[in-house]
Design an enzyme around this catalytic site. Sequence first.
Site, PDB file in Angstrom:
ATOM      1  CE  LYS A 197     -32.905  34.391 -64.744  1.00 48.87           C
ATOM      2  NZ  LYS A 197     -31.380  34.842 -65.271  1.00 48.87           N
ATOM      3  CG  ASP A 209     -34.122  38.985 -65.181  1.00 49.01           C
ATOM      4  OD1 ASP A 209     -34.333  39.126 -66.718  1.00 49.01           O
ATOM      5  OD2 ASP A 209     -32.862  38.312 -65.657  1.00 49.01           O
TER       6      ASP A 209
HETATM    7  P1  ATP Z   1     -29.730  38.146 -63.197  1.00 47.80           P
HETATM    8  O1  ATP Z   1     -30.417  36.766 -63.253  1.00 47.80           O
HETATM    9  O2  ATP Z   1     -30.967  39.139 -63.273  1.00 47.80           O
HETATM   10  O3  ATP Z   1     -28.884  39.006 -64.254  1.00 47.80           O
HETATM   11  P2  ATP Z   1     -28.418  37.541 -60.923  1.00 47.80           P
HETATM   12  O4  ATP Z   1     -28.843  35.975 -60.329  1.00 47.80           O
HETATM   13  O5  ATP Z   1     -26.677  37.702 -61.708  1.00 47.80           O
HETATM   14  O6  ATP Z   1     -29.408  38.319 -61.802  1.00 47.80           O
HETATM   15  P3  ATP Z   1     -28.489  38.627 -58.672  1.00 47.80           P
HETATM   16  O7  ATP Z   1     -28.146  37.962 -57.702  1.00 47.80           O
HETATM   17  O8  ATP Z   1     -29.538  39.323 -58.606  1.00 47.80           O
HETATM   18  O9  ATP Z   1     -27.863  38.986 -59.591  1.00 47.80           O
HETATM   19  O10 ATP Z   1     -27.905  40.213 -57.763  1.00 47.80           O
HETATM   20  C1  ATP Z   1     -26.943  40.933 -58.594  1.00 47.80           C
HETATM   21  C2  ATP Z   1     -26.540  42.163 -58.383  1.00 47.80           C
HETATM   22  O11 ATP Z   1     -27.122  43.426 -57.574  1.00 47.80           O
HETATM   23  C3  ATP Z   1     -25.518  42.099 -56.821  1.00 47.80           C
HETATM   24  O12 ATP Z   1     -24.093  41.895 -57.260  1.00 47.80           O
HETATM   25  C4  ATP Z   1     -25.852  42.765 -55.607  1.00 47.80           C
HETATM   26  O13 ATP Z   1     -24.929  43.702 -55.870  1.00 47.80           O
HETATM   27  C5  ATP Z   1     -27.177  43.408 -56.414  1.00 47.80           C
HETATM   28  N1  ATP Z   1     -28.463  43.365 -55.303  1.00 47.80           N
HETATM   29  C6  ATP Z   1     -29.171  44.511 -54.968  1.00 47.80           C
HETATM   30  N2  ATP Z   1     -30.439  43.800 -54.818  1.00 47.80           N
HETATM   31  C7  ATP Z   1     -30.005  42.488 -54.924  1.00 47.80           C
HETATM   32  C8  ATP Z   1     -30.713  41.499 -53.481  1.00 47.80           C
HETATM   33  N3  ATP Z   1     -31.913  41.317 -53.161  1.00 47.80           N
HETATM   34  N4  ATP Z   1     -30.185  40.331 -54.353  1.00 47.80           N
HETATM   35  C9  ATP Z   1     -29.081  39.540 -53.862  1.00 47.80           C
HETATM   36  N5  ATP Z   1     -28.413  40.902 -54.894  1.00 47.80           N
HETATM   37  C10 ATP Z   1     -28.874  41.976 -55.221  1.00 47.80           C
END
Ligand code: ATP
Length: 297
Positions: free
Chosen positions: A10, A137
């Site tokens: 997203k 989210d």
């Molecule tokens: P958001 O946009 O919802 O704030 P994000 O895209 O910045 O999230 P994610 O890639 O969802 O961040 O990952 C954030 C943290 O969540 C990672 O650093 C990791 O430690 C943890 N995590 C838990 N499950 C997962 C997963 N399936 N894939 C990636 N990271 C995960």
Amino acid sequence: MSVTVRVPAKVNVQLAVGGARPDGFHDLANVFLAVGLYDEVTVSAAPSLTVTCSGPDAAQVPLDRTNLAARAAELLAARHGLSPDVHIHIDKDIPVAGGMAGGSADGAGALLACDALWGLGSSRAELLSICAELGSDVPFSLVGGAALGTGRGERLTELAVGGDFHWVFAVADGGLSTPAVYGEFDRLNASVAVPAPTASPALLEALRTGEATALAGALANDLQPAALSLRPSLSATLAAGMSAGALAGIVSGSGPTTAFLAKDADGAASIAESLTASGTCRAARPTSSPARGATVL
Ligand code: ATP
């Protein structure tokens, strides 16, 4: 037997953030748009719950029970008195810790995949309530398309989108922690009366009509100053995308991925090429929106 679910990333086309609440969370007016970068989550019966991951960022994904996909399987199993004995494989194309809700996507994907594998036939409302328990989210990753999230972002109202929008996502080296970005937001706004967050009528209208120039004028992310403060190099990425002809550039969610809106698909391809050549990002990914939510393949 195995079940594979495809789940989109997203971008927040508007992220209006209120002041910190007594519980530490922030009220949001969060306009989500699902975009065509996907993870694929495959589940199959196994002696116990295990997780594997493939893809360029696989090394940064936790493979223990903190993985949102594993937590989704556990929560669904617990609600039905089952043991979550599945192997979950995540084929990861969404940047990790990039502000594109990749972990949330995997949570929603694993939930839908386990529901199908175990033949549970859960209602949409049941699945959404587990998603909300997993994280703010996660419900949107299940629903896809476009939606306004209020509360912590998890109360969703689906939005109509009148056309395709074309984007380039500039992936940065390394991630940014979402809690750290909110912490920086609180620090930067410590002496300011932060207004209650509301969705912008101009932005909702731009989504409804599908006009890229109108959407470009309405993109807004209240977390952007905090993300730029923690990662000043993102200013150079934003400048490179704008000089490559983007209609607008914005930090995606809590960053550090930056999102550029193009006037059409050819524009996106050429902005991606310029961004790659600029050396201000690790990769530049052209794609379009809206994308479908979690879908069994
Ligand atoms: P958001 O946009 O919802 O704030 P994000 O895209 O910045 O999230 P994610 O890639 O969802 O961040 O990952 C954030 C943290 O969540 C990672 O650093 C990791 O430690 C943890 N995590 C838990 N499950 C997962 C997963 N399936 N894939 C990636 N990271 C995960």
